[in-house]
Enzyme design. Sequence first.
Site, short mmCIF file in Angstrom:
data_model
loop_
_atom_site.label_atom_id
_atom_site.label_comp_id
_atom_site.label_asym_id
_atom_site.label_seq_id
_atom_site.Cartn_x
_atom_site.Cartn_y
_atom_site.Cartn_z
CG ASN A 88 42.84 33.29 40.33
OD1 ASN A 88 42.34 33.26 39.19
ND2 ASN A 88 43.24 34.40 40.91
CE LYS B 46 46.66 35.00 40.07
NZ LYS B 46 47.72 35.74 40.72
CG HIS C 280 42.74 38.62 42.77
ND1 HIS C 280 43.87 39.25 42.31
CD2 HIS C 280 43.13 37.39 43.18
CE1 HIS C 280 44.91 38.41 42.43
NE2 HIS C 280 44.47 37.28 42.97
CD GLU D 286 46.84 39.11 39.90
OE1 GLU D 286 46.02 38.48 39.23
OE2 GLU D 286 47.81 38.56 40.46
CD GLU E 287 44.68 35.94 47.18
OE1 GLU E 287 45.08 34.82 46.91
OE2 GLU E 287 44.33 36.77 46.30
N GLY F 151 52.37 35.90 43.59
CA GLY F 151 53.20 35.68 42.41
C GLY F 151 54.67 36.03 42.60
CB SER G 258 54.00 32.70 46.88
OG SER G 258 54.25 33.79 46.00
#
Length: 251
Positions: free
Chosen positions: A9, A11, A93, A95, A165, A171, A206
């Site tokens: 991904n 991003k 996701h 985010e 996730e 991250g 991560s």
Amino acid sequence: MRKPLVIGNWKMNGSQRSVGQLLDGIAGVANLDIEVAVCPPFVYLAEVAARISGSGIRLAAQTLSEHESGAYTGEVAGSMLADVGCQYVLVGHSERRRLFGETDVRVARQFERARGAGITPVLCVGEDAAERNAGATWQVLHRQLEAIADVAGWEALGKSVIAYEPVWAIGTGATASPAQVQAVQVRVRNLLGSGGGATRLLYGGSVSEANAAELFAQPDVDGVLVGGASLQAEEFMAICRLAVGGSWKPW
Ligand code: PGA
């Protein structure tokens, strides 16, 4: 058999130039006996599609509209993603949920739009740090999964890809322990019922060259969703090579 799936991904990163360099750098994954997909930003999808054509690398998108078509400025429809060659699309996701107001209901609509366009949704679920600390991890996951099943049905959910996730691991460099991930995946698979044996369950948060092997060693981790490390060709290649080690899990 569940073939390992590694998704990168990207991003909101990159340029025409860096995207080309990254693809050149990971071209070798096509020789591995696993499935690999990349999620470029929308504007690079068509170019990436042309570059990976015939390579075996699959094209994926990072999100899609909950609407079919029409006056939705700035949105991208599932049919458009299919049109440029996407086989997968991330939905829900964290985010998108956290920063762009995607609720369970919207995510369920997007899931259905993806299926309607013939694209396999990669449903992302996961708890945040506060929820984890409150012992609510499973409650959150169950709610997120059920919201999709209520609209699409459990069978459709089982035909998608599900990525666990944990939000606190994305991250941050912190990862759930392989044993924690395995425990979650077993519960997800059980929830899916009889069709769940064939469903690919990924882990994301991560993931790196340093922790991928022990994740793939878990019987119910069928792949990974890689963010930051997917932008480094060498590291992404290394993660894909490690996926071969945990290859072809029986069900
Ligand atoms: P990360 O991102 O690997 O950078 O933690 C994972 C993701 O957001 O899917």
